[in-house]
Scaffold this motif. Sequence first.
Motif, PDB file in Angstrom:
ATOM      1  N   PRO A  44       0.858  -1.211  -0.012  1.00  0.00           N
ATOM      2  CA  PRO A  44      -0.145  -0.131  -0.014  1.00  0.00           C
ATOM      3  C   PRO A  44       0.831   1.117   0.124  1.00  0.00           C
ATOM      4  N   LEU A  45       0.431   2.207  -0.739  1.00  0.00           N
ATOM      5  CA  LEU A  45       1.449   3.529  -0.850  1.00  0.00           C
ATOM      6  C   LEU A  45       1.199   4.053   0.541  1.00  0.00           C
ATOM      7  N   LEU A  46       2.316   4.591   1.127  1.00  0.00           N
ATOM      8  CA  LEU A  46       2.390   5.221   2.214  1.00  0.00           C
ATOM      9  C   LEU A  46       2.690   4.068   3.483  1.00  0.00           C
ATOM     10  N   GLY A  47       2.633   2.925   2.899  1.00  0.00           N
ATOM     11  CA  GLY A  47       2.732   1.801   3.894  1.00  0.00           C
ATOM     12  C   GLY A  47       1.855   1.645   5.054  1.00  0.00           C
ATOM     13  N   LYS A  48       0.668   2.301   5.034  1.00  0.00           N
ATOM     14  CA  LYS A  48      -0.224   2.156   6.176  1.00  0.00           C
ATOM     15  C   LYS A  48      -1.282   1.075   6.070  1.00  0.00           C
ATOM     16  N   GLU A  49      -1.379   0.430   7.276  1.00  0.00           N
ATOM     17  CA  GLU A  49      -2.270  -0.504   7.421  1.00  0.00           C
ATOM     18  C   GLU A  49      -2.273  -1.886   6.305  1.00  0.00           C
ATOM     19  N   GLU A  50      -0.987  -2.184   6.329  1.00  0.00           N
ATOM     20  CA  GLU A  50      -0.321  -3.173   5.275  1.00  0.00           C
ATOM     21  C   GLU A  50      -1.039  -4.630   5.746  1.00  0.00           C
ATOM     22  N   ASP A  51      -1.312  -4.832   6.799  1.00  0.00           N
ATOM     23  CA  ASP A  51      -1.868  -6.265   7.313  1.00  0.00           C
ATOM     24  C   ASP A  51      -3.195  -6.330   6.890  1.00  0.00           C
ATOM     25  N   GLU A  52      -3.873  -5.338   7.160  1.00  0.00           N
ATOM     26  CA  GLU A  52      -5.465  -5.122   6.939  1.00  0.00           C
ATOM     27  C   GLU A  52      -5.868  -5.383   5.346  1.00  0.00           C
ATOM     28  N   ILE A  53      -4.859  -4.597   4.708  1.00  0.00           N
ATOM     29  CA  ILE A  53      -5.301  -4.524   3.035  1.00  0.00           C
ATOM     30  C   ILE A  53      -4.678  -5.867   2.557  1.00  0.00           C
ATOM     31  N   VAL A  54      -3.625  -6.658   3.021  1.00  0.00           N
ATOM     32  CA  VAL A  54      -3.461  -7.831   2.717  1.00  0.00           C
ATOM     33  C   VAL A  54      -4.501  -8.880   2.961  1.00  0.00           C
ATOM     34  N   SER A  55      -4.891  -8.787   4.176  1.00  0.00           N
ATOM     35  CA  SER A  55      -6.209  -9.597   4.570  1.00  0.00           C
ATOM     36  C   SER A  55      -7.318  -9.450   3.589  1.00  0.00           C
ATOM     37  N   ALA A  56      -7.790  -8.246   3.492  1.00  0.00           N
ATOM     38  CA  ALA A  56      -8.922  -7.705   2.557  1.00  0.00           C
ATOM     39  C   ALA A  56      -8.700  -8.395   1.350  1.00  0.00           C
ATOM     40  N   LEU A  57      -7.528  -8.333   0.697  1.00  0.00           N
ATOM     41  CA  LEU A  57      -7.234  -8.934  -0.607  1.00  0.00           C
ATOM     42  C   LEU A  57      -7.195 -10.233  -0.720  1.00  0.00           C
ATOM     43  N   ARG A  58      -6.839 -11.014   0.533  1.00  0.00           N
ATOM     44  CA  ARG A  58      -6.980 -12.497   0.432  1.00  0.00           C
ATOM     45  C   ARG A  58      -8.567 -12.814   0.725  1.00  0.00           C
ATOM     46  N   GLN A  59      -9.500 -11.999   1.108  1.00  0.00           N
ATOM     47  CA  GLN A  59     -10.736 -12.500   1.276  1.00  0.00           C
ATOM     48  C   GLN A  59     -11.668 -12.116  -0.133  1.00  0.00           C
ATOM     49  N   ASN A  60     -11.018 -11.238  -0.962  1.00  0.00           N
ATOM     50  CA  ASN A  60     -11.250 -11.116  -2.444  1.00  0.00           C
ATOM     51  C   ASN A  60     -10.730 -11.942  -3.441  1.00  0.00           C
ATOM     52  N   THR A  61      -9.933 -12.981  -2.891  1.00  0.00           N
ATOM     53  CA  THR A  61      -9.209 -13.707  -4.062  1.00  0.00           C
ATOM     54  C   THR A  61      -9.769 -14.439  -5.031  1.00  0.00           C
ATOM     55  N   ALA A  62     -11.038 -14.728  -4.732  1.00  0.00           N
ATOM     56  CA  ALA A  62     -11.909 -15.460  -5.833  1.00  0.00           C
ATOM     57  C   ALA A  62     -12.349 -14.564  -6.996  1.00  0.00           C
ATOM     58  N   TYR A  63     -12.740 -13.477  -6.488  1.00  0.00           N
ATOM     59  CA  TYR A  63     -13.208 -12.670  -7.544  1.00  0.00           C
ATOM     60  C   TYR A  63     -12.049 -12.052  -8.199  1.00  0.00           C
ATOM     61  N   LEU A  64     -10.813 -11.755  -7.547  1.00  0.00           N
ATOM     62  CA  LEU A  64      -9.618 -11.525  -8.648  1.00  0.00           C
ATOM     63  C   LEU A  64      -9.252 -12.452  -9.456  1.00  0.00           C
ATOM     64  N   GLN A  65      -9.204 -13.708  -9.010  1.00  0.00           N
ATOM     65  CA  GLN A  65      -8.749 -14.833  -9.906  1.00  0.00           C
ATOM     66  C   GLN A  65      -9.591 -15.079 -11.115  1.00  0.00           C
ATOM     67  N   LYS A  66     -11.015 -14.918 -10.580  1.00  0.00           N
ATOM     68  CA  LYS A  66     -12.062 -15.096 -11.821  1.00  0.00           C
ATOM     69  C   LYS A  66     -11.614 -13.789 -12.977  1.00  0.00           C
ATOM     70  N   GLU A  67     -11.517 -12.607 -12.455  1.00  0.00           N
ATOM     71  CA  GLU A  67     -11.209 -11.558 -13.330  1.00  0.00           C
ATOM     72  C   GLU A  67     -10.014 -11.528 -14.202  1.00  0.00           C
ATOM     73  N   VAL A  68      -9.032 -12.177 -13.430  1.00  0.00           N
ATOM     74  CA  VAL A  68      -7.698 -12.281 -13.991  1.00  0.00           C
ATOM     75  C   VAL A  68      -7.686 -13.437 -15.141  1.00  0.00           C
ATOM     76  N   LYS A  70     -10.318 -14.193 -16.639  1.00  0.00           N
ATOM     77  CA  LYS A  70     -11.165 -13.734 -17.928  1.00  0.00           C
ATOM     78  C   LYS A  70     -10.651 -12.727 -18.882  1.00  0.00           C
ATOM     79  N   ARG A  71      -9.741 -12.030 -18.210  1.00  0.00           N
ATOM     80  CA  ARG A  71      -9.232 -10.849 -18.979  1.00  0.00           C
ATOM     81  C   ARG A  71      -7.699 -11.439 -19.501  1.00  0.00           C
ATOM     82  N   LEU A  72      -7.475 -12.560 -19.425  1.00  0.00           N
ATOM     83  CA  LEU A  72      -6.180 -13.186 -19.796  1.00  0.00           C
ATOM     84  C   LEU A  72      -6.607 -14.217 -20.849  1.00  0.00           C
ATOM     85  N   GLY A  73      -7.763 -14.541 -20.663  1.00  0.00           N
ATOM     86  CA  GLY A  73      -8.244 -15.694 -21.658  1.00  0.00           C
ATOM     87  C   GLY A  73      -7.768 -17.003 -21.266  1.00  0.00           C
ATOM     88  N   LEU A  74      -7.749 -17.299 -20.144  1.00  0.00           N
ATOM     89  CA  LEU A  74      -7.270 -18.352 -19.568  1.00  0.00           C
ATOM     90  C   LEU A  74      -8.588 -19.402 -19.106  1.00  0.00           C
TER      91      LEU A  74
END
Length: 112
Positions: A44-68, A70-74
């Motif tokens: 995260p820019l400015l390095g703030k709340e890094e652990d919370e942001i990584v945790s939130a990204l991990r919770q949204n992994t399924a959505y991000l995997q699906k989008e990646v 779809k956009r890569l055509g895999l």
Amino acid sequence: MRHILSELLARQEVHDETVSAANIAVTEVRMTPDLRNATAYVKPLLGKEEDEIVSALRQNTAYLQKEVAKRLGLKFAPKLMFRPDESFDEADRIEKLLRDPKVARDLGDEEE
């Protein structure tokens, strides 16, 4: 993959308050040779709340995997893992070591 993840995060396409409120840089993505797994290093820019942001990204992994996928055509989406990028912290630590008077003295002798 790094560019796609960066674009998704920059456009705030992840519907999570923690992720949307932060400016997150995807510094590196490492893929396994079979392209089944990917580790995304984020900072995260400015390095703030890094652990919370990584945790939130991990919770949204399924959505991000699906989008990646779809956009890569895999056919199969690579399994994403998010980790904080500690290379900047390590670079700062090395820089401080090099500025230490004892080390600077030793480096100065080599130049003469």
